[in-house]
Write a protein that holds these residues in place. Structure first.
Motif, PDB file in Angstrom:
ATOM      1  N   LYS A  75       9.666   4.131   3.143  1.00 29.23           N
ATOM      2  CA  LYS A  75       9.005   4.120   4.035  1.00 29.23           C
ATOM      3  C   LYS A  75       8.535   5.140   3.440  1.00 29.23           C
ATOM      4  O   LYS A  75       8.659   6.035   2.412  1.00 29.23           O
ATOM      5  CB  LYS A  75       9.728   4.634   5.597  1.00 29.23           C
ATOM      6  N   ALA A  76       7.390   5.943   4.570  1.00 28.63           N
ATOM      7  CA  ALA A  76       6.376   6.863   3.702  1.00 28.63           C
ATOM      8  C   ALA A  76       6.043   7.811   5.386  1.00 28.63           C
ATOM      9  O   ALA A  76       6.647   7.458   6.404  1.00 28.63           O
ATOM     10  CB  ALA A  76       4.989   6.999   3.131  1.00 28.63           C
ATOM     11  N   ILE A  77       6.417   9.204   5.811  1.00 24.32           N
ATOM     12  CA  ILE A  77       6.257  10.249   6.315  1.00 24.32           C
ATOM     13  C   ILE A  77       4.511  10.651   6.543  1.00 24.32           C
ATOM     14  O   ILE A  77       5.023  11.593   5.149  1.00 24.32           O
ATOM     15  CB  ILE A  77       7.399  10.635   6.956  1.00 24.32           C
ATOM     16  N   ALA A  78       3.667  10.492   6.871  1.00 23.50           N
ATOM     17  CA  ALA A  78       2.658  11.531   6.544  1.00 23.50           C
ATOM     18  C   ALA A  78       2.541  12.712   7.697  1.00 23.50           C
ATOM     19  O   ALA A  78       2.938  12.250   8.630  1.00 23.50           O
ATOM     20  CB  ALA A  78       0.754  10.579   6.973  1.00 23.50           C
ATOM     21  N   VAL A  79       2.517  13.620   6.718  1.00 27.82           N
ATOM     22  CA  VAL A  79       2.423  14.438   8.099  1.00 27.82           C
ATOM     23  C   VAL A  79       1.187  15.116   8.269  1.00 27.82           C
ATOM     24  O   VAL A  79       0.545  15.476   7.713  1.00 27.82           O
ATOM     25  CB  VAL A  79       3.024  16.284   7.240  1.00 27.82           C
ATOM     26  N   ILE A  80      -0.013  14.807  10.092  1.00 25.69           N
ATOM     27  CA  ILE A  80      -0.727  15.492   9.855  1.00 25.69           C
ATOM     28  C   ILE A  80      -0.779  16.758  10.701  1.00 25.69           C
ATOM     29  O   ILE A  80       0.103  16.673  11.807  1.00 25.69           O
ATOM     30  CB  ILE A  80      -1.280  13.847  10.345  1.00 25.69           C
ATOM     31  N   GLU A 128      -7.956  12.684   1.519  1.00 21.68           N
ATOM     32  CA  GLU A 128      -7.227  13.027   2.812  1.00 21.68           C
ATOM     33  C   GLU A 128      -8.354  12.117   3.329  1.00 21.68           C
ATOM     34  O   GLU A 128      -7.620  11.462   4.454  1.00 21.68           O
ATOM     35  CB  GLU A 128      -7.959  14.523   3.186  1.00 21.68           C
ATOM     36  N   ASP A 129      -9.563  12.132   3.359  1.00 22.36           N
ATOM     37  CA  ASP A 129     -10.673  11.065   3.977  1.00 22.36           C
ATOM     38  C   ASP A 129     -10.116   9.466   3.707  1.00 22.36           C
ATOM     39  O   ASP A 129     -10.380   8.428   5.129  1.00 22.36           O
ATOM     40  CB  ASP A 129     -12.086  11.484   3.589  1.00 22.36           C
ATOM     41  N   ASP A 138      -8.253  10.139  13.448  1.00 25.83           N
ATOM     42  CA  ASP A 138      -9.400  11.055  14.097  1.00 25.83           C
ATOM     43  C   ASP A 138      -9.595  12.582  13.010  1.00 25.83           C
ATOM     44  O   ASP A 138      -8.572  13.231  12.283  1.00 25.83           O
ATOM     45  CB  ASP A 138      -9.233  12.036  15.403  1.00 25.83           C
ATOM     46  N   ASP A 139     -10.598  12.208  13.052  1.00 25.15           N
ATOM     47  CA  ASP A 139     -11.190  13.437  11.635  1.00 25.15           C
ATOM     48  C   ASP A 139     -10.445  15.092  12.045  1.00 25.15           C
ATOM     49  O   ASP A 139     -10.292  15.870  11.078  1.00 25.15           O
ATOM     50  CB  ASP A 139     -12.331  13.863  11.372  1.00 25.15           C
ATOM     51  N   TYR A 140      -9.901  15.594  13.167  1.00 24.51           N
ATOM     52  CA  TYR A 140      -9.750  16.376  12.909  1.00 24.51           C
ATOM     53  C   TYR A 140      -8.450  17.220  12.831  1.00 24.51           C
ATOM     54  O   TYR A 140      -7.067  18.099  13.017  1.00 24.51           O
ATOM     55  CB  TYR A 140      -9.611  17.162  14.653  1.00 24.51           C
TER      56      TYR A 140
END
Length: 173
Positions: A75-80, A128-129, A138-140
């Motif tokens: 698994k992976a956890i993306a921190v956004i 990142e994009d 979303d972009d924000y």
């Protein structure tokens, strides 16, 4: 195990078995991220748990180097972080990633932080994009990094206090 022992045990693990991460251990890692302090307690971070192997494979190609092992993670956890809520999203995300990295070590789960912010793919596109597109966010939302997780394949020895460079400490009087 005290905190210093966990810090000594923590390693950047890039080789994983096919074994599943127990749900209770994943939940402890996520709790650590949610407990991380943020500037003015604004809590701009969200945590995306990535379980789909095809998505992990796509993410593994989001950087020119340093992310290929993600395809083998369980698994992976993306921190956004919502950049519209807080101007300290980099710091807030980094603290959350560090807390989860330490909790993973405490839970005997291998983990490695994949830097996304300020990195590029082999074709020169912003990592990142690319990750934002892969995850459909979303972009924000800004992405400092992703924490790869899995059961360690092999064993890396813990650091010792003899490994630290005490010359980096300076006392100002």
């Amino acid at each position: 195990m005290d905190l210093l022992d966990i810090m000594l045990k923590r390693r950047s693990v890039r080789k994983y078995t096919d074994e599943e991460i127990p749900k209770e251990k994943l939940n402890r890692i996520l709790q650590a991220g949610l407990l991380a302090p943020t500037s003015r307690n604004l809590k701009p971070c969200n945590f995306l748990v990535i379980e789909n192997k095809e998505t992990l494979k796509e993410i593994s190609k989001s950087k020119a180097f340093g992310a290929s092992f993600v395809k083998d993670a369980n698994k992976a956890i993306a921190v956004i972080a919502n950049g519209e809520i807080s101007d300290t999203w980099i710091e807030d995300s980094s603290i959350a990633l560090a807390f989860m990295h330490l909790m993973a070590a405490e839970q005997d789960i291998g983990s490695c932080w994949i830097q996304i912010h300020l990195r590029k793919s082999k074709l020169g596109k912003s990592s990142e994009d690319l990750v934002r597109d892969i995850l459909g966010i979303d972009d924000y939302f800004r992405i400092v990094g992703i924490l790869a997780l899995g059961i360690e394949d092999g064993h890396m020895e813990a650091y010792s206090l003899d490994d630290i460079d005490k010359e980096k400490v300076h006392y100002l009087r």
